[in-house]
Design an enzyme around this catalytic site. Structure first.
Site, PDB file in Angstrom:
ATOM      1  N   HIS A  28      45.794  44.629  54.060  1.00 59.03           N
ATOM      2  CA  HIS A  28      45.270  43.472  53.208  1.00 59.03           C
ATOM      3  C   HIS A  28      46.312  42.387  53.701  1.00 59.03           C
ATOM      4  O   HIS A  28      47.373  42.325  53.390  1.00 59.03           O
ATOM      5  CB  HIS A  28      45.777  43.773  51.724  1.00 59.03           C
ATOM      6  N   ASN A  57      46.300  32.071  44.956  1.00 61.26           N
ATOM      7  CA  ASN A  57      47.821  32.456  44.570  1.00 61.26           C
ATOM      8  C   ASN A  57      48.900  31.744  45.461  1.00 61.26           C
ATOM      9  O   ASN A  57      49.831  32.083  45.887  1.00 61.26           O
ATOM     10  CB  ASN A  57      48.049  33.985  45.451  1.00 61.26           C
ATOM     11  N   ASN A  87      44.201  36.688  50.881  1.00 62.05           N
ATOM     12  CA  ASN A  87      44.413  36.121  49.300  1.00 62.05           C
ATOM     13  C   ASN A  87      45.921  36.193  48.641  1.00 62.05           C
ATOM     14  O   ASN A  87      45.965  36.209  47.578  1.00 62.05           O
ATOM     15  CB  ASN A  87      43.579  37.218  48.291  1.00 62.05           C
ATOM     16  N   THR A 111      40.865  45.393  42.551  1.00 62.03           N
ATOM     17  CA  THR A 111      41.934  45.875  41.593  1.00 62.03           C
ATOM     18  C   THR A 111      41.295  45.929  40.304  1.00 62.03           C
ATOM     19  O   THR A 111      40.717  44.947  39.970  1.00 62.03           O
ATOM     20  CB  THR A 111      42.824  44.535  41.672  1.00 62.03           C
ATOM     21  N   TYR A 133      48.703  37.377  49.328  1.00 61.27           N
ATOM     22  CA  TYR A 133      49.666  38.449  49.269  1.00 61.27           C
ATOM     23  C   TYR A 133      50.585  38.447  50.420  1.00 61.27           C
ATOM     24  O   TYR A 133      50.517  37.772  51.346  1.00 61.27           O
ATOM     25  CB  TYR A 133      49.192  39.655  48.984  1.00 61.27           C
TER      26      TYR A 133
HETATM   27  C1  LIG Z   1      38.198  42.317  39.544  1.00 59.30           C
HETATM   28  C2  LIG Z   1      38.383  41.897  40.964  1.00 59.30           C
HETATM   29  C3  LIG Z   1      39.494  42.454  41.712  1.00 59.30           C
HETATM   30  C4  LIG Z   1      39.487  42.160  43.069  1.00 59.30           C
HETATM   31  N1  LIG Z   1      40.542  42.898  43.879  1.00 59.30           N
HETATM   32  C5  LIG Z   1      40.850  42.686  45.199  1.00 59.30           C
HETATM   33  C6  LIG Z   1      41.772  43.548  45.997  1.00 59.30           C
HETATM   34  O1  LIG Z   1      42.695  44.150  45.241  1.00 59.30           O
HETATM   35  N2  LIG Z   1      41.791  43.260  47.073  1.00 59.30           N
HETATM   36  C7  LIG Z   1      40.995  42.274  48.030  1.00 59.30           C
HETATM   37  O2  LIG Z   1      41.161  42.108  49.011  1.00 59.30           O
HETATM   38  N3  LIG Z   1      40.228  41.664  47.258  1.00 59.30           N
HETATM   39  C8  LIG Z   1      40.019  41.722  45.770  1.00 59.30           C
HETATM   40  N4  LIG Z   1      39.003  40.987  45.158  1.00 59.30           N
HETATM   41  C9  LIG Z   1      38.032  40.063  45.897  1.00 59.30           C
HETATM   42  C10 LIG Z   1      36.787  40.861  46.223  1.00 59.30           C
HETATM   43  O3  LIG Z   1      36.952  42.107  47.143  1.00 59.30           O
HETATM   44  C11 LIG Z   1      35.582  39.894  46.808  1.00 59.30           C
HETATM   45  O4  LIG Z   1      35.968  39.342  47.968  1.00 59.30           O
HETATM   46  C12 LIG Z   1      35.285  39.258  45.703  1.00 59.30           C
HETATM   47  O5  LIG Z   1      35.089  39.710  44.368  1.00 59.30           O
HETATM   48  C13 LIG Z   1      34.135  38.308  46.002  1.00 59.30           C
HETATM   49  O6  LIG Z   1      32.869  39.245  46.308  1.00 59.30           O
HETATM   50  P1  LIG Z   1      31.798  39.373  45.418  1.00 59.30           P
HETATM   51  O7  LIG Z   1      31.133  38.010  44.917  1.00 59.30           O
HETATM   52  O8  LIG Z   1      30.843  40.534  45.783  1.00 59.30           O
HETATM   53  O9  LIG Z   1      32.338  40.009  43.776  1.00 59.30           O
HETATM   54  C14 LIG Z   1      38.952  41.325  43.776  1.00 59.30           C
HETATM   55  C15 LIG Z   1      37.841  40.611  43.152  1.00 59.30           C
HETATM   56  C16 LIG Z   1      37.685  40.770  41.790  1.00 59.30           C
HETATM   57  C17 LIG Z   1      36.463  40.248  41.106  1.00 59.30           C
END
Ligand SMILES: Cc1cc2nc3c(=O)[nH]c(=O)nc-3n(C[C@H](O)[C@H](O)[C@H](O)COP(=O)(O)O)c2cc1C
Length: 361
Positions: A173, A233, A176, A25, A178
């Site tokens: 989705h 959440n 998390n 996001t 939602y």
């Molecule tokens: C800025 C940000 C936005 C995210 N938005 C979403 C999202 O829209 N949908 C989702 O399923 N996970 C979202 N996540 C989780 C990521 O998909 C991912 O699972 C998480 O960042 C851990 O992986 P990483 O260590 O590679 O960043 C978000 C994470 C971050 C940091």
């Protein structure tokens, strides 16, 4: 031997490497929650990921949660997503839209006053950033049994809109905290109808959404993301017999559809390894894995997750956000740009399209 750089087939997509760009996001949609040229540039820069899962995207106005999140329910939004799809395809990538109905993680100010709904009238802890400041999340209205078919229909329309826009598919989705996760969680879903109570009943809405979307656009274009026990959440579900039964019921019901993939966020993986192994064998198709918001996924994490034998590919978030050419950097052992958390959620080009490639830096 590196498994990360071995090609892999997920659904109908032949990918150059065994990691993909996960949903992030970024709160930078334009007027009317429509993607813009800036968003198209951001995704096109990252097309080398092979497969991109977009930021969570609302299937309906009611499903909006955070400020400036894109949707897939108006003509202007479809036109915006076409810019994105074309730009990514020009660079040889694939891109699926993550359909995220925020449910109770919402405030009416971020959706022109539209109401906030959930499985039950249980308000989420925490606050929502709006254009007018921070406010507690809305107290949601519990959806009536007769309204659930309409929620499913909104996902179907949004998925069809994704295909019209030229996107390669959708990810549902259900992680998390939602809306769909709110139905799975026994501490949020207090319903007494066919969508509450037993594990099968709590999994029912997710199954209905995934089944209807797969029928509408083709199962090979549909992925599903879950995060068992991810207490984010305000999620209260905990590892144990009920949680295992809930996710088993969900995966057993969707397995025969032949989905493109099941994406599991296990945060952290270690205590959930047995559950992930069980869900993987029930699902029978490609599994994507991510071990959560703790440490930023590194190339070592990717190799470790692949070495467990539980993942066909690994989902990478923040390093793709900061490194448009992440694959090349990892393969060459080059230095990485640092993800800047201050610009994650909202703003313009800064911290979005201005992370340099190796070539440019
Ligand atoms: C800025 C940000 C936005 C995210 N938005 C979403 C999202 O829209 N949908 C989702 O399923 N996970 C979202 N996540 C989780 C990521 O998909 C991912 O699972 C998480 O960042 C851990 O992986 P990483 O260590 O590679 O960043 C978000 C994470 C971050 C940091």
């Amino acid at each position: 031997m590196s498994r990360a750089f071995a090609p892999v087939t997920i659904g109908s997509w032949n990918l150059p490497q065994s990691f993909v760009m996960g949903p992030l996001t970024r709160n930078r949609a334009g007027a009317g929650n429509a993607p813009t040229q800036l968003n198209a540039t951001y995704y096109a820069q990252r097309a080398g990921a092979g497969l991109i899962v977009t930021e969570g995207t609302a299937p309906s106005a009611v499903g909006q949660g955070y400020l400036n999140v894109p949707g897939l329910y108006t003509d202007a939004q479809v036109a915006g997503w076409r810019l994105v799809a074309d730009a990514v395809h020009e660079q040889g990538g694939h891109i699926v839209a993550q359909l995220m109905h925020a449910g109770r993680i919402a405030h009416a100010d971020n959706k022109d006053g539209a109401e906030t709904i959930s499985a039950s009238a249980v308000r989420a802890p925490g606050e929502m950033v709006t254009a007018n400041g921070r406010f507690p999340h809305d107290e949601p209205r519990a959806l009536e049994s007769e309204e659930l078919a309409g929620v499913v229909a909104d996902y179907v329309t949004a998925a069809q809109n994704a295909v019209i826009a030229g996107l390669d598919g959708v990810e549902i989705h259900s992680a998390n905290g939602y809306l769909l996760h709110q139905f799975l969680d026994p501490t949020i879903n207090l319903r007494e109808d066919a969508h509450g109570g037993s594990p099968e009943n709590r999994a029912r809405l997710v199954v209905e959404v995934v089944t209807a979307v797969a029928e509408a656009i083709g199962a090979e274009k549909v992925g599903l993301r879950i995060s068992p026990g991810h207490q984010f959440n305000g999620v209260g579900e905990e590892a144990g017999a009920d949680m295992s039964a809930t996710y088993a019921a969900l995966v057993d019901a969707v397995a025969p559809l032949g989905l493109a993939y099941l994406s599991i966020l296990a945060s952290p993986l270690e205590p959930l390894k047995d559950l992930v192994a069980d869900l993987r064998s029930r699902f029978g198709g490609p599994v994507l894995l991510n071990d959560g918001f703790g440490d930023v996924t590194s190339i070592d994490t990717v190799e470790e997750l692949l070495a467990t034998g539980l993942a066909d590919a690994v989902v990478v978030g923040r390093q793709f956000l900061a490194n448009p050419d992440l694959g090349a950097r990892w393969e060459q052992g080059a230095e990485l740009n640092e993800p800047d958390a201050a610009t994650f959620y909202g703003g313009g080009a800064e911290g979005y399209t201005d992370y340099p490639t190796l070539e440019a830096s």
